[in-house]
Design a protein around this motif. Structure first.
Motif, PDB file in Angstrom:
ATOM      1  N   ILE A   5       0.873  -1.169   0.000  1.00  0.00           N
ATOM      2  CA  ILE A   5       0.000   0.000   0.000  1.00  0.00           C
ATOM      3  C   ILE A   5       0.913   1.223   0.000  1.00  0.00           C
ATOM      4  CG2 ILE A   5      -1.796   1.255   1.234  1.00  0.00           C
ATOM      5  CD1 ILE A   5      -2.575  -1.448   2.539  1.00  0.00           C
ATOM      6  N   GLN A   6       0.963   1.931  -1.094  1.00  0.00           N
ATOM      7  CA  GLN A   6       1.915   3.021  -1.264  1.00  0.00           C
ATOM      8  C   GLN A   6       1.351   4.315  -0.688  1.00  0.00           C
ATOM      9  OE1 GLN A   6       2.674   2.877  -5.462  1.00  0.00           O
ATOM     10  NE2 GLN A   6       3.438   0.782  -5.358  1.00  0.00           N
ATOM     11  N   THR A   7       2.084   4.883   0.254  1.00  0.00           N
ATOM     12  CA  THR A   7       1.611   6.054   0.976  1.00  0.00           C
ATOM     13  C   THR A   7       2.725   7.097   1.086  1.00  0.00           C
ATOM     14  OG1 THR A   7       2.310   5.418   3.217  1.00  0.00           O
ATOM     15  CG2 THR A   7       0.240   4.466   2.403  1.00  0.00           C
ATOM     16  N   MET A   8       2.344   8.271   1.519  1.00  0.00           N
ATOM     17  CA  MET A   8       3.293   9.292   1.957  1.00  0.00           C
ATOM     18  C   MET A   8       2.747   9.958   3.204  1.00  0.00           C
ATOM     19  SD  MET A   8       4.925  11.371  -1.248  1.00  0.00           S
ATOM     20  CE  MET A   8       5.714  10.578  -2.627  1.00  0.00           C
ATOM     21  N   ARG A   9       3.636  10.555   3.957  1.00  0.00           N
ATOM     22  CA  ARG A   9       3.223  11.268   5.161  1.00  0.00           C
ATOM     23  C   ARG A   9       2.746  12.669   4.799  1.00  0.00           C
ATOM     24  NH1 ARG A   9       6.825  11.591  10.736  1.00  0.00           N
ATOM     25  NH2 ARG A   9       5.072  11.922  12.145  1.00  0.00           N
ATOM     26  N   TRP A  10       1.686  13.091   5.476  1.00  0.00           N
ATOM     27  CA  TRP A  10       1.105  14.420   5.283  1.00  0.00           C
ATOM     28  C   TRP A  10       0.874  15.040   6.646  1.00  0.00           C
ATOM     29  CZ3 TRP A  10      -4.437  15.992   5.526  1.00  0.00           C
ATOM     30  CH2 TRP A  10      -4.644  17.283   4.988  1.00  0.00           C
ATOM     31  N   PHE A  11       1.311  16.287   6.812  1.00  0.00           N
ATOM     32  CA  PHE A  11       1.251  16.928   8.115  1.00  0.00           C
ATOM     33  C   PHE A  11       0.002  17.772   8.319  1.00  0.00           C
ATOM     34  CE2 PHE A  11       5.878  16.149   7.735  1.00  0.00           C
ATOM     35  CZ  PHE A  11       6.025  15.374   8.864  1.00  0.00           C
ATOM     36  N   GLY A  12      -0.985  17.602   7.460  1.00  0.00           N
ATOM     37  CA  GLY A  12      -2.249  18.289   7.669  1.00  0.00           C
ATOM     38  C   GLY A  12      -2.433  19.483   6.754  1.00  0.00           C
ATOM     39  N   PRO A  13      -3.495  20.248   6.964  1.00  0.00           N
ATOM     40  CA  PRO A  13      -3.864  21.326   6.041  1.00  0.00           C
ATOM     41  C   PRO A  13      -2.798  22.388   5.828  1.00  0.00           C
ATOM     42  CG  PRO A  13      -5.666  20.828   7.542  1.00  0.00           C
ATOM     43  CD  PRO A  13      -4.483  20.050   8.036  1.00  0.00           C
ATOM     44  N   THR A  14      -1.879  22.562   6.754  1.00  0.00           N
ATOM     45  CA  THR A  14      -0.839  23.585   6.581  1.00  0.00           C
ATOM     46  C   THR A  14       0.402  23.040   5.874  1.00  0.00           C
ATOM     47  OG1 THR A  14       0.119  23.122   8.766  1.00  0.00           O
ATOM     48  CG2 THR A  14      -1.615  24.796   8.656  1.00  0.00           C
TER      49      THR A  14
END
Length: 387
Positions: A5-14
């Motif tokens: 399952i290929q993902t990346m990290r995202w720190f939210g709306p900002t």
């Protein structure tokens, strides 16, 4: 069966790297957390669904929580630790109710990952994260001025650190201090000297044995609920995998991982297998570690490091470094085939390169370097799986 399952990290709306960018990179899943909620407080269903709906609207799923933070009170078993464990369990229940079933966390005291240079320039002009042991001694002994710090190092190390300090400009010293005091992932700030020293004081008397016992007691408290809910807990290894600032670290080696898994043998008690953190000390051993811990690996961070015998390391290209990434990926593919399951993976960190060199993003989390890593890992997996 489809592969990782290929993902990346995202720190939210900002986060300047938007969800649409992650979708364009080929991600089907997102790794994120509710960074605005302080450790020890409850993640409500309302807040979880608010974040989940953003991700779904962008055409992806919330694949992994990274991280549901463990408060310092829990790690020390002091203050409000009992209430915080109750809140942690309630957050787990709320995440399960929202359909999210992989939770990453770590048990590193005070600091998360530590680097001395967050813009180290490689030969090709791209930038990487680097840890230089001698620079860290300069920071610890002469800039932070941690009481008793000089006793943690050999006299020759102190002498060499003095020489390095004398060569550094005021700007060099300020940059080193800021780099080493970088705030937690998902934040824009830096810790102050007094904040760190005060936090270190709260761990007085807590050695590796005590911290390890606190971790096992925490797991004994939460894993029954994880089993009940079908949640897979994934502990992230220490980064770097050795003590820093006089603080113990107890999730650094294969032996540490084995002890944690044996102490609470439920499948729900598992690993975030980070080839970068583990690779600093055990790079050549990682393929065998995938075989050894395979059924308990619930999440993969795939990155590579290049280290030396002096304790220095930098984050290299994903396919080059201490770790034979081909051998690791081969074992991962065999694991998924053997168990007929998919494992979420993200290309952990990435070099700052190309157009990203002029942009401000969280260190290690620019878009293009991670896209390059994801493409390389995707191709490696496809080649091994014969797709």
């Amino acid at each position: 069966m489809r592969g990782l399952i290929q993902t990346m990290r995202w720190f939210g709306p900002t986060d300047p790297v938007t969800l649409h960018f992650l979708r364009q990179a080929g991600c089907e899943g997102v790794v994120t957390a509710l960074h605005h909620i302080p450790p020890g407080e409850i993640w409500t269903i309302t807040e979880i669904n608010k974040r989940k709906e953003m991700i779904t609207a962008a055409g992806m799923s919330w694949a992994v929580v990274e991280s549901l933070p463990v408060s310092e009170d829990i790690k020390r078993r002091s203050g409000n630790w009992q209430q915080h464990i109750a809140h942690y369990i309630e957050s787990m229940r709320n995440l399960a109710a929202c359909g999210i079933d992989v939770i990453t966390y770590n048990f590193m005291p005070v600091l998360d990952w530590v680097r001395t240079d967050i813009h180290w320039t490689l030969e090709n002009g791209s930038r990487a994260l680097r840890f230089e042991r001698l620079a860290f001694i300069v920071f610890d002994v002469f800039l932070l001025r941690r009481p008793g710090a000089d006793g943690d190092y050999q006299p020759d190390d102190i002498t060499a650190a003095v020489r390095l300090l004398q060569q550094m400009t005021t700007e060099n010293r300020e940059t080193l201090f800021k780099n080493a005091m970088l705030g937690l992932p998902g934040t824009d700030g830096h810790f102050t000297r007094q904040q760190i020293l005060s936090a270190l004081d709260t761990y007085e008397g807590i050695d590796a044995n005590a911290l390890r016992q606190h971790l096992l007691l925490f797991l004994q408290a939460i894993i029954p609920t994880a089993e009940e809910l079908g949640i897979r807990m994934a502990i992230h290894p220490d980064d770097p995998p050795f003590p820093v600032l006089g603080l113990p670290r107890v999730v650094s080696t294969a032996e540490d991982l084995q002890l944690i898994l044996d102490a609470v043998p439920a499948t729900a008690n598992g690993l975030c297998f980070c080839t970068g953190s583990l690779g600093v000390l055990a790079g050549p051993e990682l393929p065998d570690m995938v075989k050894r811990f395979g059924p308990r690996i619930h999440f993969l961070h795939l990155r590579n490091v290049q280290s030396d015998h002096s304790g220095n390391f930098y984050e290299s290209d994903h396919l080059q470094g201490n770790t034979d990434m081909y051998a690791v990926m081969r074992e991962v593919v065999l694991l998924m085939q053997r168990e007929n399951r998919r494992i979420p993976m993200r290309p952990d960190h990435g070099h700052q390169m190309l157009d990203d060199l002029g942009k401000k993003t969280y260190p290690g989390y620019s878009a293009i370097g991670r896209l390059k890593g994801l493409a390389e890992l995707r191709g490696l997996e496809a080649g091994i799986a014969g797709k």
